[in-house]
Design an enzyme around this catalytic site. Structure first.
Site, short mmCIF file in Angstrom:
data_model
loop_
_atom_site.label_atom_id
_atom_site.label_comp_id
_atom_site.label_asym_id
_atom_site.label_seq_id
_atom_site.Cartn_x
_atom_site.Cartn_y
_atom_site.Cartn_z
N HIS A 196 0.85 -1.20 0.00
CA HIS A 196 0.00 0.00 0.00
C HIS A 196 0.88 1.24 0.00
CE1 HIS A 196 -4.00 -1.86 1.60
NE2 HIS A 196 -3.53 -2.49 0.55
N TYR A 235 -9.11 5.09 7.78
CA TYR A 235 -9.26 5.42 9.21
C TYR A 235 -10.25 6.58 9.31
CZ TYR A 235 -4.82 2.92 10.24
OH TYR A 235 -3.81 2.00 10.40
N PRO A 292 -4.05 -0.46 19.01
CA PRO A 292 -3.79 -0.93 17.65
C PRO A 292 -3.82 0.14 16.56
CG PRO A 292 -5.98 -1.58 18.37
CD PRO A 292 -5.31 -0.99 19.55
N TYR A 305 4.24 6.24 10.29
CA TYR A 305 3.40 5.10 9.96
C TYR A 305 4.21 4.02 9.25
CZ TYR A 305 -0.90 2.61 8.79
OH TYR A 305 -1.90 1.67 8.71
C1 PHB Z 1 -5.62 -4.75 10.76
O1 PHB Z 1 -5.68 -4.95 9.54
O2 PHB Z 1 -5.95 -5.59 11.58
C2 PHB Z 1 -5.16 -3.42 11.21
C3 PHB Z 1 -4.67 -2.51 10.30
C4 PHB Z 1 -4.25 -1.25 10.72
C5 PHB Z 1 -4.33 -0.92 12.05
C6 PHB Z 1 -4.81 -1.83 12.98
C7 PHB Z 1 -5.22 -3.08 12.56
O3 PHB Z 1 -3.96 0.31 12.44
#
Ligand code: PHB
Ligand code: APR
Length: 393
Positions: free
Chosen positions: A75, A203, A294, A388
């Protein structure tokens, strides 16, 4: 009782433990891994799925990159969404770096296959695992496996046993401080058998709370909803989940395709850091020493950073140079606090906090202002992109 001898005894066969054992093996250093769960259980745990560019490079350098190169989804960026608008943040264009979507279980599966082929010693389903004498030069691990008591003597013990493991508490309490915070929200996560409705991760901050659209493959979607930590998963029917996702992720001219949900669960969110990652001949790696919320997907990546640092230290040690091993704790913690502040920033940027009603509306508008700033400032976008995709200092 079998008495075994190894250079490095590793507790825990999650990604940290298996990767460390593999990195050491590649440099001719023997280790034994002791895991209290079954192999299927370890493989079945669903966790995050984004690898920083540096993590991909590390796995590839260690000979674990074949399937990752074939099946990993590269990505170039992510989408941030708020107030019904979606903005692309293009990491590749901003800083020339990318991330790769590849589930943590896939990394674990590749590690297990590599260890199987090489004939590594990994004791799954071990009971009563205990560590002894970590302050001595011959620490030991004892456990029961298939009804037989084992006693392993090693040069070093590594706690790769996650947040609920036993190794962190082998450090005297007087030598250890614990820093943590919990958040007033949790993530409800689903896996669905449906092609992702997006090419890159979304997001979203919505008045009802955070939502995210991720994926595992061209046919499997992974989506998340912010919920109250006290919520029970039984209260969330599949219909209710899709309805909330449609509302929070919706923008004009875009469709979220629904499909059968194959897994759903609620995970609390916390930030946690142990003040040290080493004590005499014990070292901690990964979740045994720290946890991030997460948002930003840093858990697995910082575990890989720990393993890279510790493997280098141990390899140098056996070549007669202790400099990097002595510096492991400081290097791991330095990285960890950079990771912690970013994970906290991403989390607080994107989640709705209504615990303090008096400031909730102010905070929501201020968050939107922050997102608006990021969307207009190339400097802010570069800072986001750099963190990131991985700082890799
Ligand atoms: C996921 O795909 O589980 C995932 C992706 C990005 C994140 C957290 C979890 O920031
Ligand atoms: N004895 C042996 N093994 C143990 C013990 C014990 N007493 N306690 C825990 N374990 C095992 C767990 O069963 C697990 O398989 O240690 C392993 C730790 O694995 P993880 O929790 O996956 O931690 P780690 O390998 O550090 O991976 C970090 O996992 O939680 C995610 O977000 C995190 O992606 C990051 C990654």
């Amino acid at each position: 009782m079998p008495h075994e001898r190894t250079r490095v005894a590793i507790i825990g066969a999650g990604p940290s433990g298996l990767l460390l054992a593999w990195a050491l093996r590649q440099s001719g250093i023997d280790s034994i891994v002791v895991e209290n769960r079954s192999r299927d259980y370890v493989l079945g745990r669903i966790r995050a799925g984004v690898l920083e560019q540096g993590s991909v490079e590390t796995l590839t350098r260690l000979g674990l990159g074949d399937r990752l190169a074939r099946e990993g989804l590269v990505h170039d960026g992510i989408y941030l969404q708020w107030g019904g608008e979606r903005q692309h943040i293009d990491f590749a264009e901003l800083i020339g770096r990318t991330v790769t979507v590849y589930g943590q279980q896939e990394v674990v599966k590749d590690l297990m296959a590599a260890h199987d082929a090489a004939g590594s010693t990994v004791y799954y389903d071990s009971a009563d695992v205990a560590v002894h004498g970590v302050e001595t030069t011959s620490p030991r691990v004892t456990f029961t496996h298939e009804g037989e008591a084992h006693d392993i003597t090693a040069d070093f013990i590594v706690g790769a046993d996650g947040f609920h493991g036993i190794c962190r508490s082998a450090i005297p309490a007087s030598e250890l401080a614990l820093y943590d915070r919990t958040y007033p929200y949790a993530w409800l996560g689903i896996l669905a058998d449906v092609a992702p409705s997006t090419d890159e991760l979304i997001y979203a901050l919505h008045e009802d709370g955070f939502a995210m659209h991720s994926m595992r493959s061209p046919h499997v979607s992974r989506l998340y909803l912010q919920v109250d930590p006290a919520e029970k998963i039984e209260a969330w029917s599949d219909e209710r989940i899709w309805e909330a996702l449609q509302v929070r992720l919706g923008v004009d001219g875009w469709n979220l395709t629904e499909g059968p949900i194959t897994e759903k669960s609620i995970t609390p969110m916390r930030s946690f850091v142990a003040s040290r990652m080493d004590y005499k001949n014990l070292f901690l790696v990964g979740d045994a020493g720290h946890i991030v919320p997460p948002t930003g997907a840093k858990g697995l990546n910082s575990a890989i950073t720990d393993v890279t640092l510790l493997a280098a230290g141990l390899i140098d040690h056996y070549a007669g140079d202790d400099t990097r091993l002595a510096g492991y704790g400081a290097a791991s913690l330095g990285n960890q606090w950079r990771v912690q502040q970013f994970s906290q920033w991403m989390t607080e940027l994107l989640h709705r906090d209504t615990t303090d009603l008096q400031s909730a509306d102010f905070n929501y508008r201020s968050q939107r202002g922050r997102l608006d700033y990021v969307s207009r400032s190339a400097h802010a976008q570069r800072a986001l992109a750099e963190q990131y995709t991985g700082l890799g200092f």
